[in-house]
Design a protein around this motif. Structure first.
Motif, mmCIF file in Angstrom:
data_model
loop_
_atom_site.group_PDB
_atom_site.id
_atom_site.type_symbol
_atom_site.label_atom_id
_atom_site.label_comp_id
_atom_site.label_asym_id
_atom_site.label_seq_id
_atom_site.Cartn_x
_atom_site.Cartn_y
_atom_site.Cartn_z
ATOM 1 N N THR A 233 -5.906 20.222 7.027
ATOM 2 C CA THR A 233 -5.654 19.245 5.956
ATOM 3 C C THR A 233 -6.474 17.979 6.196
ATOM 4 O OG1 THR A 233 -3.778 18.326 7.142
ATOM 5 C CG2 THR A 233 -3.317 20.073 5.531
ATOM 6 N N GLY A 234 -6.585 17.169 5.173
ATOM 7 C CA GLY A 234 -7.420 15.970 5.305
ATOM 8 C C GLY A 234 -6.995 14.870 4.352
ATOM 9 N N LEU A 235 -5.780 14.356 4.559
ATOM 10 C CA LEU A 235 -5.318 13.253 3.709
ATOM 11 C C LEU A 235 -6.195 12.030 3.942
ATOM 12 C CD1 LEU A 235 -3.149 11.943 1.834
ATOM 13 C CD2 LEU A 235 -1.859 11.422 3.887
ATOM 14 N N CYS A 236 -6.583 11.389 2.865
ATOM 15 C CA CYS A 236 -7.510 10.250 2.918
ATOM 16 C C CYS A 236 -6.918 9.060 3.680
ATOM 17 C CB CYS A 236 -7.816 9.827 1.494
ATOM 18 S SG CYS A 236 -8.668 8.260 1.361
ATOM 19 N N MET A 237 -7.599 8.639 4.743
ATOM 20 C CA MET A 237 -7.144 7.479 5.508
ATOM 21 C C MET A 237 -7.209 6.199 4.685
ATOM 22 S SD MET A 237 -5.865 6.257 8.140
ATOM 23 C CE MET A 237 -5.994 6.824 9.806
ATOM 24 N N PHE A 238 -8.133 6.162 3.736
ATOM 25 C CA PHE A 238 -8.283 4.931 2.958
ATOM 26 C C PHE A 238 -7.081 4.658 2.050
ATOM 27 C CE2 PHE A 238 -10.834 1.792 0.531
ATOM 28 C CZ PHE A 238 -11.278 1.067 1.623
ATOM 29 N N GLU A 239 -6.289 5.710 1.777
ATOM 30 C CA GLU A 239 -5.038 5.482 1.046
ATOM 31 C C GLU A 239 -4.151 4.556 1.872
ATOM 32 O OE1 GLU A 239 -4.027 6.535 -1.972
ATOM 33 O OE2 GLU A 239 -5.550 8.028 -2.457
ATOM 34 N N TYR A 240 -4.087 4.808 3.177
ATOM 35 C CA TYR A 240 -3.267 3.962 4.057
ATOM 36 C C TYR A 240 -3.884 2.577 4.223
ATOM 37 C CZ TYR A 240 -0.499 7.952 5.664
ATOM 38 O OH TYR A 240 0.352 9.026 5.735
ATOM 39 N N SER A 248 4.699 2.280 -1.732
ATOM 40 C CA SER A 248 4.716 3.748 -1.805
ATOM 41 C C SER A 248 4.933 4.332 -0.415
ATOM 42 C CB SER A 248 3.381 4.273 -2.354
ATOM 43 O OG SER A 248 3.286 4.015 -3.734
ATOM 44 N N THR A 249 5.405 5.578 -0.416
ATOM 45 C CA THR A 249 5.613 6.305 0.847
ATOM 46 C C THR A 249 4.693 7.510 0.849
ATOM 47 O OG1 THR A 249 7.900 5.634 0.961
ATOM 48 C CG2 THR A 249 7.335 7.614 2.163
ATOM 49 N N LEU A 250 3.965 7.685 1.937
ATOM 50 C CA LEU A 250 3.041 8.807 2.009
ATOM 51 C C LEU A 250 3.432 9.629 3.219
ATOM 52 C CD1 LEU A 250 0.717 9.404 0.164
ATOM 53 C CD2 LEU A 250 -0.785 8.079 1.631
ATOM 54 N N ASN A 251 3.755 10.899 2.984
ATOM 55 C CA ASN A 251 4.171 11.760 4.096
ATOM 56 C C ASN A 251 5.266 11.128 4.945
ATOM 57 O OD1 ASN A 251 2.774 14.389 4.412
ATOM 58 N ND2 ASN A 251 1.054 13.060 3.929
ATOM 59 N N GLY A 252 6.226 10.566 4.282
ATOM 60 C CA GLY A 252 7.382 10.034 4.977
ATOM 61 C C GLY A 252 7.165 8.682 5.647
ATOM 62 N N ARG A 253 5.997 8.087 5.498
ATOM 63 C CA ARG A 253 5.737 6.800 6.142
ATOM 64 C C ARG A 253 5.464 5.761 5.048
ATOM 65 N NH1 ARG A 253 5.932 3.298 10.361
ATOM 66 N NH2 ARG A 253 3.950 2.682 11.271
ATOM 67 N N ALA A 254 6.265 4.686 5.030
ATOM 68 C CA ALA A 254 6.037 3.633 4.043
ATOM 69 C C ALA A 254 4.670 2.993 4.309
ATOM 70 C CB ALA A 254 7.135 2.587 4.140
ATOM 71 N N ILE A 255 3.881 2.881 3.274
ATOM 72 C CA ILE A 255 2.541 2.293 3.415
ATOM 73 C C ILE A 255 2.662 0.867 3.971
ATOM 74 C CG2 ILE A 255 0.521 1.485 2.099
ATOM 75 C CD1 ILE A 255 0.547 4.474 2.273
ATOM 76 N N TYR A 256 3.690 0.160 3.506
ATOM 77 C CA TYR A 256 3.889 -1.211 3.979
ATOM 78 C C TYR A 256 4.016 -1.237 5.505
ATOM 79 C CZ TYR A 256 5.613 -5.965 4.228
ATOM 80 O OH TYR A 256 5.737 -7.304 4.521
ATOM 81 N N MET A 257 4.826 -0.333 6.038
ATOM 82 C CA MET A 257 5.059 -0.325 7.487
ATOM 83 C C MET A 257 3.789 0.066 8.242
ATOM 84 S SD MET A 257 7.889 -1.538 7.403
ATOM 85 C CE MET A 257 8.048 -1.746 9.171
ATOM 86 N N PRO A 281 -5.058 -11.861 -0.199
ATOM 87 C CA PRO A 281 -4.067 -11.202 -1.062
ATOM 88 C C PRO A 281 -4.750 -10.194 -1.999
ATOM 89 C CG PRO A 281 -4.429 -13.510 -1.745
ATOM 90 C CD PRO A 281 -5.322 -13.256 -0.586
ATOM 91 N N ASP A 282 -4.028 -9.137 -2.470
ATOM 92 C CA ASP A 282 -2.675 -8.795 -2.065
ATOM 93 C C ASP A 282 -2.689 -7.719 -0.970
ATOM 94 O OD1 ASP A 282 -1.258 -10.364 -3.976
ATOM 95 O OD2 ASP A 282 -1.821 -8.920 -5.509
ATOM 96 N N SER A 283 -3.766 -6.931 -0.955
ATOM 97 C CA SER A 283 -3.702 -5.694 -0.169
ATOM 98 C C SER A 283 -3.544 -5.939 1.331
ATOM 99 C CB SER A 283 -4.930 -4.830 -0.437
ATOM 100 O OG SER A 283 -6.107 -5.606 -0.360
ATOM 101 N N ALA A 284 -4.006 -7.089 1.843
ATOM 102 C CA ALA A 284 -3.953 -7.307 3.296
ATOM 103 C C ALA A 284 -2.692 -8.040 3.754
ATOM 104 C CB ALA A 284 -5.197 -8.071 3.746
ATOM 105 N N THR A 425 -0.480 4.969 11.293
ATOM 106 C CA THR A 425 -0.084 5.823 10.162
ATOM 107 C C THR A 425 0.984 6.837 10.578
ATOM 108 O OG1 THR A 425 -1.717 7.550 10.627
ATOM 109 C CG2 THR A 425 -2.423 5.753 9.185
ATOM 110 N N GLY A 426 1.142 7.019 11.887
ATOM 111 C CA GLY A 426 2.132 7.989 12.367
ATOM 112 C C GLY A 426 1.672 9.416 12.173
ATOM 113 N N ARG A 427 0.399 9.618 11.872
ATOM 114 C CA ARG A 427 -0.109 10.980 11.644
ATOM 115 C C ARG A 427 -1.043 11.406 12.762
ATOM 116 N NH1 ARG A 427 0.953 13.174 6.856
ATOM 117 N NH2 ARG A 427 -0.849 14.533 7.029
ATOM 118 N N LYS A 428 -1.379 12.693 12.747
ATOM 119 C CA LYS A 428 -2.306 13.183 13.758
ATOM 120 C C LYS A 428 -3.723 13.075 13.223
ATOM 121 C CE LYS A 428 0.772 16.619 15.790
ATOM 122 N NZ LYS A 428 1.537 17.364 14.814
ATOM 123 N N ARG A 429 -4.653 12.803 14.123
ATOM 124 C CA ARG A 429 -6.050 12.643 13.738
ATOM 125 C C ARG A 429 -6.556 13.840 12.910
ATOM 126 N NH1 ARG A 429 -11.183 10.598 16.428
ATOM 127 N NH2 ARG A 429 -9.829 9.147 17.487
#
Ligand code: AMP
Length: 455
Positions: A233-240, A248-257, A281-284, A425-429
């Motif tokens: 799999t290859g979920l886009c890191m730039f989403e995070y 939003s929550t992506l794969n169980g991890r809140a983007i904010y966190m 602001p705002d994204s950072a 991101t709490g994900r694996k590379r």
């Protein structure tokens, strides 16, 4: 990028739900938008260039009656910014009409286009239309048609599609772009690019749609199949990093966190003696707050953003993009004057925004400006749906970190390390697409990728 949503809500006004869902996804694209609705018998649609609020009014929404809908808000990466490329696309097959909304970018469009029948006329210039036509030219019921293209189309494609009486949603086998599922009322379902859209509609988030999964939703309920694949799999890191909304929550991890954690990691990797921390602001903002928390420095608002000016980057015209930066931010002089300022941003892409920000802070009296970026240097273009510029345009593909520091006029510059980013991101590379950071893409043909870097 693009935002997509799908609604199956018996007894409800699907067009209005799609409209508000798209409103929550407008950050993913601002060039054009459209909604297609089925009342069980006929599919009606409306699409135009511009922002949702300018496109849809009461009269247009009332003309779109029905309980099944697909909606799309577009940000062009393939195909030009003209109304024929606006989505949902409407297609006709021998098993009935369908409306089709795509987020992502294919990497084998030419090859796929060559497999289409010579009598097929393409009206748009986008890869999305090629994908839709492959479905038209496949055989069998819709589920089988979709499954057959999943084995042929490479790249990024999260899609929602509605027929007269069914809603389908699918995600490419790599799961590059997000897509999630929620329930709505009695027997209803909502699909959306990001979970923030579900919350806006009062739908209940159920789960992310899996890579390679196809959902079929109709009056009998929900059916799912996952097309088998050996691909990683290859979920886009730039989403995070930037694209997804922080709520939003992506794969169980809140983007904010995740972003907050990136800021904390950055403070550990690049501490500096300073008086205040601020974020662009705002994204950072979550990253800035994380940096401040970890460093113990006070967080201040150093720039106020005019929220009525859209995302500068999203405008594909470079002159407008450049002017947009100046129009967008005003400094809060009292928070900056005579201060040593840490300014956190999420990314430097072409290097247009950051020098202007640094100059604005200096003009407002900042004594020192320390730039901290919650991503590693972006050295490679994106072939999978983010408008990330070419190698020639990407500042980090052409200059060293110290050269970039000089160009942006900062006292110091620190980029988050790749390891720290992945941790946040709490994900694996190996589950992520890190193409823009490392040059290794999960599903892009080698011919697309090769380029000797200048540094
Ligand atoms: P640049 O001016 O090209 O270096 O772009 C960097 C700025 O644009 C940062 O402040 C980011 O928050 C924002 N940004 C980065 N990537 C994108 C993108 N793909 N679309 C829109 N904005 C972006």
């Amino acid at each position: 990028m693009c935002g997509i949503t799908g609604i199956f809500a018996p007894g409800h006004d699907a067009a209005r739900l799609a409209f508000f869902g798209l409103y929550a996804l407008q950050h993913r694209g601002q060039e054009s938008a459209g909604i297609a609705v089925s009342d069980g018998g006929t599919i009606r649609s409306h699409r135009e260039m511009g922002l949702l609020s300018a496109i849809f009014d009461e009269e247009i929404l009332s003309g779109l009656s029905g309980h099944i809908a697909t909606g799309h808000t577009r940000y062009s990466t393939s195909g030009s910014s003209v109304v024929v490329n606006a989505q949902p696309l409407l297609e006709t097959t021998e098993i009935g009409d369908f409306a089709f909304a795509h987020n992502g970018n294919l990497t084998n469009t030419d090859e796929l286009r060559d497999t289409l029948s010579p009598t097929t006329i393409l009206q748009a210039t986008s890869d999305s239309e090629v994908l839709a036509k492959l479905i038209v030219e496949s055989d069998g019921p819709m589920m089988e048609r979709i499954a057959s293209i999943m084995n042929r189309a490479r790249g990024a494609y999260s899609v929602v599609l509605c027929t007269r009486d069914q809603l389908f949603a699918f995600r490419d086998p790599w799961g590059v772009r997000p897509l999630c599922l929620g329930t709505y009322g009695e027997g209803g379902f909502v699909v959306a690019s990001e979970s923030c859209a579900l919350a806006t509609l009062g739908a209940t988030y159920v789960r992310d749609i899996a890579p390679g999964e196809i959902l079929q939703i109709d009056k009998h309920g929900l059916k799912s199949i996952v097309v088998p694949t050996d691909e990683a799999t290859g979920l886009c890191m730039f989403e995070y990093i930037y694209f997804a909304r922080p709520d939003s929550t992506l794969n169980g991890r809140a983007i904010y966190m995740a972003r907050h954690e990136m800021g904390k990691e950055l403070a550990k990797e690049y501490p500096v003696e300073a008086d205040v921390v601020m974020a662009v602001p705002d994204s950072a903002i979550p990253g800035g707050l994380g940096y401040a928390q970890q460093s113990g420095l006070p967080f201040v608002e150093g720039l106020i953003k005019n929220r009525y000016i859209g995302r500068t980057f999203i405008s594909p015209d470079p002159t407008m993009r450049a002017r947009g930066v100046q129009l967008k931010f005003n400094p809060v002089v009292e928070n900056l004057k005579d201060h040593r300022v840490v300014v956190v941003d999420d990314s430097i892409v072409r290097g247009t925004t950051t020098p202007r920000i640094v100059q604005l802070l200096r003009d407002a009296g900042a004594k020192e400006v320390h730039v901290r970026i919650t991503s590693p240097p972006i050295k490679h273009p994106c072939f999978l749906g983010v408008d990330m510029a070419t190698y020639d345009e990407l500042i980090a593909a052409n200059y060293t970190v110290d050269e970039i520091r000089q160009k942006i006029g900062a006292d110091t510059l620190g980029y988050l390390s790749l390891d720290a980013l992945i941790r946040a991101t709490g994900r694996k590379r190996e589950e992520m697409c890190l193409g823009c950071l490392t040059g290794a893409y999960p599903n892009v043909p080698a011919a697309h990728q090769s380029r000797e870097l200048a540094v």
